[in-house]
Design a protein around this motif. Structure first.
Motif, PDB file in Angstrom:
ATOM      1  N   ALA A   1       1.128  -1.595  -0.102  1.00  0.00           N
ATOM      2  CA  ALA A   1       0.197   0.545  -0.141  1.00  0.00           C
ATOM      3  C   ALA A   1       0.768   1.547  -0.436  1.00  0.00           C
ATOM      4  CB  ALA A   1      -0.498   0.044   1.365  1.00  0.00           C
ATOM      5  N   THR A   2       0.634   2.215  -0.409  1.00  0.00           N
ATOM      6  CA  THR A   2       0.904   2.928  -0.780  1.00  0.00           C
ATOM      7  C   THR A   2       0.272   4.577   0.436  1.00  0.00           C
ATOM      8  OG1 THR A   2       1.381   3.129  -2.895  1.00  0.00           O
ATOM      9  CG2 THR A   2       1.561   5.167  -2.757  1.00  0.00           C
ATOM     10  N   ALA A   3       0.849   4.932   1.456  1.00  0.00           N
ATOM     11  CA  ALA A   3       0.810   5.731   2.407  1.00  0.00           C
ATOM     12  C   ALA A   3       1.417   7.268   1.790  1.00  0.00           C
ATOM     13  CB  ALA A   3       2.178   5.666   3.580  1.00  0.00           C
ATOM     14  N   CYS A   4       0.244   8.569   1.778  1.00  0.00           N
ATOM     15  CA  CYS A   4       0.458   9.330   1.149  1.00  0.00           C
ATOM     16  C   CYS A   4       0.006  10.508   2.325  1.00  0.00           C
ATOM     17  CB  CYS A   4      -1.175   9.655   0.849  1.00  0.00           C
ATOM     18  SG  CYS A   4      -1.348   8.244  -0.691  1.00  0.00           S
ATOM     19  N   GLY A   5       0.728  11.593   1.940  1.00  0.00           N
ATOM     20  CA  GLY A   5       1.073  12.510   2.786  1.00  0.00           C
ATOM     21  C   GLY A   5      -0.269  13.695   3.759  1.00  0.00           C
ATOM     22  N   SER A   6      -1.626  13.528   2.533  1.00  0.00           N
ATOM     23  CA  SER A   6      -2.642  14.304   3.128  1.00  0.00           C
ATOM     24  C   SER A   6      -4.082  13.411   2.558  1.00  0.00           C
ATOM     25  CB  SER A   6      -2.376  15.674   1.924  1.00  0.00           C
ATOM     26  OG  SER A   6      -3.329  15.550   0.503  1.00  0.00           O
ATOM     27  N   PRO A   7      -5.286  13.834   3.205  1.00  0.00           N
ATOM     28  CA  PRO A   7      -6.087  12.932   2.818  1.00  0.00           C
ATOM     29  C   PRO A   7      -6.604  12.949   0.901  1.00  0.00           C
ATOM     30  CG  PRO A   7      -6.847  14.302   4.483  1.00  0.00           C
ATOM     31  CD  PRO A   7      -5.512  14.288   4.425  1.00  0.00           C
ATOM     32  N   ALA A   8      -6.210  14.956   0.716  1.00  0.00           N
ATOM     33  CA  ALA A   8      -6.093  14.434  -1.171  1.00  0.00           C
ATOM     34  C   ALA A   8      -5.206  14.226  -1.712  1.00  0.00           C
ATOM     35  CB  ALA A   8      -5.944  16.087  -0.948  1.00  0.00           C
ATOM     36  N   GLU A   9      -4.020  13.804  -0.975  1.00  0.00           N
ATOM     37  CA  GLU A   9      -3.848  12.947  -2.190  1.00  0.00           C
ATOM     38  C   GLU A   9      -3.584  11.550  -1.891  1.00  0.00           C
ATOM     39  OE1 GLU A   9       1.359  11.776  -1.590  1.00  0.00           O
ATOM     40  OE2 GLU A   9       0.966  13.069  -0.418  1.00  0.00           O
ATOM     41  N   ALA A  10      -3.969  11.107  -0.739  1.00  0.00           N
ATOM     42  CA  ALA A  10      -4.060   9.618  -0.757  1.00  0.00           C
ATOM     43  C   ALA A  10      -5.508   9.140  -2.067  1.00  0.00           C
ATOM     44  CB  ALA A  10      -5.272   9.719   0.606  1.00  0.00           C
ATOM     45  N   VAL A  11      -6.891  10.383  -1.553  1.00  0.00           N
ATOM     46  CA  VAL A  11      -8.187   9.764  -2.883  1.00  0.00           C
ATOM     47  C   VAL A  11      -8.201  10.515  -4.277  1.00  0.00           C
ATOM     48  CG1 VAL A  11      -9.383  10.489  -1.121  1.00  0.00           C
ATOM     49  CG2 VAL A  11      -8.928  12.792  -2.165  1.00  0.00           C
ATOM     50  N   ALA A  12      -6.688  10.669  -4.713  1.00  0.00           N
ATOM     51  CA  ALA A  12      -6.396  11.323  -5.950  1.00  0.00           C
ATOM     52  C   ALA A  12      -6.446   9.848  -6.690  1.00  0.00           C
ATOM     53  CB  ALA A  12      -5.416  11.923  -5.758  1.00  0.00           C
ATOM     54  N   GLY A  13      -6.714   9.148  -7.926  1.00  0.00           N
ATOM     55  CA  GLY A  13      -6.743   8.978  -8.669  1.00  0.00           C
ATOM     56  C   GLY A  13      -7.608   7.018  -8.558  1.00  0.00           C
ATOM     57  N   ALA A  14      -8.113   7.647  -6.950  1.00  0.00           N
ATOM     58  CA  ALA A  14      -9.101   6.263  -6.235  1.00  0.00           C
ATOM     59  C   ALA A  14     -10.477   6.380  -6.704  1.00  0.00           C
ATOM     60  CB  ALA A  14      -8.579   6.471  -4.993  1.00  0.00           C
ATOM     61  N   ASP A  15     -10.791   4.857  -6.872  1.00  0.00           N
ATOM     62  CA  ASP A  15     -11.743   4.657  -7.325  1.00  0.00           C
ATOM     63  C   ASP A  15     -12.877   4.916  -6.033  1.00  0.00           C
ATOM     64  OD1 ASP A  15     -11.272   4.121 -10.977  1.00  0.00           O
ATOM     65  OD2 ASP A  15     -10.234   2.294  -9.251  1.00  0.00           O
ATOM     66  N   VAL A  16     -12.500   4.563  -4.641  1.00  0.00           N
ATOM     67  CA  VAL A  16     -13.442   3.827  -3.966  1.00  0.00           C
ATOM     68  C   VAL A  16     -12.600   4.893  -3.098  1.00  0.00           C
ATOM     69  CG1 VAL A  16     -14.150   2.350  -2.056  1.00  0.00           C
ATOM     70  CG2 VAL A  16     -14.763   1.244  -4.395  1.00  0.00           C
ATOM     71  N   VAL A  17     -13.150   5.404  -1.335  1.00  0.00           N
ATOM     72  CA  VAL A  17     -12.952   5.665  -0.751  1.00  0.00           C
ATOM     73  C   VAL A  17     -12.837   5.772   0.757  1.00  0.00           C
ATOM     74  CG1 VAL A  17     -12.288   8.271   0.404  1.00  0.00           C
ATOM     75  CG2 VAL A  17     -12.834   8.688  -1.224  1.00  0.00           C
ATOM     76  N   LEU A  18     -13.015   5.070   1.025  1.00  0.00           N
ATOM     77  CA  LEU A  18     -13.055   3.993   2.898  1.00  0.00           C
ATOM     78  C   LEU A  18     -12.234   4.988   3.814  1.00  0.00           C
ATOM     79  CD1 LEU A  18     -12.714   0.421   3.125  1.00  0.00           C
ATOM     80  CD2 LEU A  18     -12.022   1.867   5.064  1.00  0.00           C
ATOM     81  N   THR A  19     -13.633   5.417   4.506  1.00  0.00           N
ATOM     82  CA  THR A  19     -13.041   6.197   6.033  1.00  0.00           C
ATOM     83  C   THR A  19     -13.707   5.120   6.736  1.00  0.00           C
ATOM     84  OG1 THR A  19     -15.323   6.899   5.483  1.00  0.00           O
ATOM     85  CG2 THR A  19     -13.960   8.807   5.229  1.00  0.00           C
ATOM     86  N   MET A  20     -12.533   4.528   8.092  1.00  0.00           N
ATOM     87  CA  MET A  20     -12.063   3.749   9.320  1.00  0.00           C
ATOM     88  C   MET A  20     -11.448   5.497  10.168  1.00  0.00           C
ATOM     89  SD  MET A  20     -13.287   1.552  11.275  1.00  0.00           S
ATOM     90  CE  MET A  20     -13.569   0.788   9.910  1.00  0.00           C
ATOM     91  N   LEU A  21     -12.305   5.705  10.406  1.00  0.00           N
ATOM     92  CA  LEU A  21     -12.079   7.504  11.309  1.00  0.00           C
ATOM     93  C   LEU A  21     -12.880   7.151  12.972  1.00  0.00           C
ATOM     94  CD1 LEU A  21     -12.244   9.886   9.097  1.00  0.00           C
ATOM     95  CD2 LEU A  21     -10.201   8.455   9.880  1.00  0.00           C
ATOM     96  N   PHE A  22     -12.071   8.185  14.501  1.00  0.00           N
ATOM     97  CA  PHE A  22     -13.260   7.490  15.374  1.00  0.00           C
ATOM     98  C   PHE A  22     -14.160   7.948  15.813  1.00  0.00           C
ATOM     99  CE2 PHE A  22     -13.824   9.119  19.750  1.00  0.00           C
ATOM    100  CZ  PHE A  22     -13.202   8.080  20.560  1.00  0.00           C
ATOM    101  N   ASP A  23     -14.847   9.348  14.651  1.00  0.00           N
ATOM    102  CA  ASP A  23     -16.514   9.689  14.933  1.00  0.00           C
ATOM    103  C   ASP A  23     -16.462  10.450  13.665  1.00  0.00           C
ATOM    104  OD1 ASP A  23     -14.696  12.067  15.534  1.00  0.00           O
ATOM    105  OD2 ASP A  23     -15.497  11.913  17.893  1.00  0.00           O
ATOM    106  N   ALA A  24     -18.021  11.293  13.956  1.00  0.00           N
ATOM    107  CA  ALA A  24     -18.355  11.716  13.291  1.00  0.00           C
ATOM    108  C   ALA A  24     -17.923  12.504  12.749  1.00  0.00           C
ATOM    109  CB  ALA A  24     -19.961  12.243  13.330  1.00  0.00           C
ATOM    110  N   ASP A  25     -16.895  13.357  13.063  1.00  0.00           N
ATOM    111  CA  ASP A  25     -16.379  15.305  13.068  1.00  0.00           C
ATOM    112  C   ASP A  25     -15.220  14.555  12.906  1.00  0.00           C
ATOM    113  OD1 ASP A  25     -17.959  16.303  15.201  1.00  0.00           O
ATOM    114  OD2 ASP A  25     -16.977  16.206  17.279  1.00  0.00           O
ATOM    115  N   ALA A  26     -14.961  14.133  12.761  1.00  0.00           N
ATOM    116  CA  ALA A  26     -13.201  13.329  12.173  1.00  0.00           C
ATOM    117  C   ALA A  26     -13.441  12.825  10.548  1.00  0.00           C
ATOM    118  CB  ALA A  26     -13.229  12.182  13.528  1.00  0.00           C
ATOM    119  N   VAL A  27     -14.302  11.961  10.727  1.00  0.00           N
ATOM    120  CA  VAL A  27     -14.919  11.853   9.194  1.00  0.00           C
ATOM    121  C   VAL A  27     -15.322  12.602   8.273  1.00  0.00           C
ATOM    122  CG1 VAL A  27     -16.543  10.357   7.594  1.00  0.00           C
ATOM    123  CG2 VAL A  27     -15.883   9.633  10.256  1.00  0.00           C
ATOM    124  N   VAL A  28     -16.192  13.486   8.863  1.00  0.00           N
ATOM    125  CA  VAL A  28     -17.110  15.289   8.162  1.00  0.00           C
ATOM    126  C   VAL A  28     -15.353  15.757   7.508  1.00  0.00           C
ATOM    127  CG1 VAL A  28     -17.788  17.684   7.885  1.00  0.00           C
ATOM    128  CG2 VAL A  28     -18.545  15.245   8.960  1.00  0.00           C
TER     129      VAL A  28
END
Length: 284
Positions: free
Chosen positions: A47-74
């Protein structure tokens, strides 16, 4: 689509296991975590580690969020700003109100939301053996099939986005009853001067038995609580359940007792974030 690129936002206890399961199935993963070291530690999977959320989603077909709570998700999704039309697989436990916020955010950003909290802790996440509570558009099933098959042993499709998060509240309410019940029986056996191991032996193989009681009970007996489902996260979820019960017009007195016991346990340990929910026994 047989091999979608998945951006995993959040590689903590659960997210890390999910990354490993995705990579074991040959699914390309781009990942980000607030603590970069936790993502970097998973690069041995390919897997490729990215420096920011925007970098991670670049070119992705699916974005999967597994974060602590709704505030973090948003917050993280806004930072990521995936392209319009991207499928968003939202796996964090966010409760009823939080799920409604994710639905609104998906509408705002033009994303295709599949609300999909999971049942299972660290080991099932690492084994690809989670139970997935999916809710969202029917047309996403084919695209997500290889992803969900990699992550879980079963997927329940439950209807419109938000239904998964609602069912997760009912499932976690049961989970906490079992955990707190085992803790109370073990503490009671000790207090009455009998071996608490005999409680677990007495229920073994009977209609009241459950493997979960033995797994958590063994930790309670040993006084060791290696992190699988953290006490802090469990208390957060118990508060979400309390809110859900009130929304549904159902009494919260049972959940309130469990939550009070969790809070008492948290106050008695050095670092509540570093221990498993089995440490609830310390609150008794």
């Amino acid at each position: 689509m047989t091999n979608p690129v998945v951006a995993v936002l959040g590689t903590g206890t659960m997210g890390a296991g999910m990354v490993r399961s995705l990579r074991r199935s040959g699914i390309p993963v781009q990942m980000w975590n607030r603590d970069p070291a936790r993502a970097q530690a998973l690069t041995d999977t390919g897997a490729t580690a990215c420096g920011s959320p925007a970098e991670a989603v670049a070119g992705a077909d699916v974005v999967l969020t597994m974060l602590f709570d709704a505030d973090a998700v948003v917050d993280v999704l806004r930072q990521a700003a995936p392209p319009v039309g991207t499928t968003w697989l939202q796996c964090s436990t966010v409760g009823v109100e939080g799920a409604d916020r994710t639905v609104a955010l998906a509408d705002e950003l033009g994303l295709v939301l599949v609300d999909c909290p999971v049942l299972g802790t660290r080991e099932p996440a690492e084994q690809g053996a989670l139970v997935l509570l999916a809710s969202g558009p029917e047309h996403t099933r084919q695209e997500l099939a290889p992803v969900l098959d990699a992550l879980g042993s079963r997927t329940l499709w439950l209807g419109h986005a938000g239904a998964g998060s609602r069912l997760k509240m009912a499932c976690n309410a049961w989970l906490f009853m079992v955990t707190a019940g085992a803790a109370q029986s073990i503490a009671l056996a000790r207090g009455l001067g009998v071996d608490p191991q005999d409680f677990l032996s007495a229920i073994a193989g009977g209609p009241l038995d459950t493997p979960y009681a033995h797994a958590k009970g063994a930790q309670m007996l040993a006084g060791e609580h290696p992190l699988s489902f953290g006490l802090t996260g469990a208390a957060k979820d118990a508060r979400l359940i309390q809110a859900a019960l009130r929304t549904a017009g159902v009494s919260d007195r049972l959940d309130a007792a469990v939550l009070a016991t969790m809070d008492a346990a948290a106050a008695s340990v050095e670092d509540p974030a570093a221990v498993d929910v089995s440490a609830i026994v310390a609150g008794l």
